[in-house]
Design an enzyme around this catalytic site. Structure first.
Site, mmCIF file in Angstrom:
data_model
loop_
_atom_site.group_PDB
_atom_site.id
_atom_site.type_symbol
_atom_site.label_atom_id
_atom_site.label_comp_id
_atom_site.label_asym_id
_atom_site.label_seq_id
_atom_site.Cartn_x
_atom_site.Cartn_y
_atom_site.Cartn_z
ATOM 1 C CB ILE A 64 -0.883 0.017 1.274
ATOM 2 C CG1 ILE A 64 -1.708 -1.257 1.359
ATOM 3 C CG2 ILE A 64 -1.750 1.268 1.330
ATOM 4 C CD1 ILE A 64 -2.040 -1.664 2.776
ATOM 5 C CB CYS A 65 2.214 3.776 -1.672
ATOM 6 S SG CYS A 65 1.694 3.798 -3.401
ATOM 7 C CD GLN A 66 -1.900 9.203 0.257
ATOM 8 O OE1 GLN A 66 -1.254 8.835 1.234
ATOM 9 N NE2 GLN A 66 -3.178 9.526 0.351
#
Length: 190
Positions: A64-66
């Site tokens: 997960i990231c932005q």
């Protein structure tokens, strides 16, 4: 399963407690809002500790990231190093939050992508205004524009990597040893 949508990720995480949510954003971004139970392992730490992660990790990881870009870079690095059961949350935390999925909220911080837009825009604007008095200043705006074009073509961002190292983005008491330990599947290996 290289990409996974929010609904599928929620189902996968809920159905199988052995699936790890691994958030590769900066500690400050993670502290701002993250998925309950997610392990914060910033992208630069993935690169720095790749061998240990591959040795210690097992099972499925949802990265997960932005927005999904940094998580995809982490997936590629981990896959090239030998991990295969990896998925990237398509749209990242932006998609997760937009879907109404639950998050743990902390102190609000700007996402790294937003910081890059602010710094790049400020440099370009300042250079253009300064070029009214010093025509050579427009070259700086051109260099920033060229850097942004290279960032888009290579899906990397030197400015983002530099901003990630600032104290603002390091806030949150990140502990790489605790993050890597949390990736371990077999407690006897701890």
């Amino acid at each position: 399963m290289p990409r996974i949508d929010t609904a599928s990720a929620r189902s996968l995480l809920a159905a199988n407690p052995d699936v790890l949510a691994v958030d590769v954003r900066t500690p400050a971004e993670y502290d701002s809002a993250h998925i309950d139970g997610a392990i914060n392992l910033p992208l630069d730490q993935v690169d720095a500790h790749l061998r240990r992660i591959v040795t210690d990790a097992g099972g499925t990881m949802v990265l997960i990231c932005q927005s999904g870009n940094r998580a995809e870079r982490a997936r590629q690095a981990l896959a090239e190093a030998g991990l295969t059961d990896l998925a990237v949350l398509d749209g990242g935390m932006n998609s997760w939050i937009a879907s109404g999925a639950p998050v743990i909220r902390g102190r609000p911080r700007w996402a790294l992508e937003r910081q890059v837009r602010l710094v790049a825009g400020t440099i370009v604007l300042t250079s253009v205004v300064a070029s009214l008095w010093a025509p050579g200043a427009a070259i700086v705006a051109g260099l920033v524009g060229g850097g942004l074009a290279v960032a888009a073509l290579t899906d990397t961002c030197a400015m983002g990597m530099l901003l990630a190292k600032l104290p603002y983005n390091r806030a949150g008491g990140f502990d790489v040893e605790a993050a890597i330990t949390a990736l371990r599947r077999d407690p006897s290996r701890a």
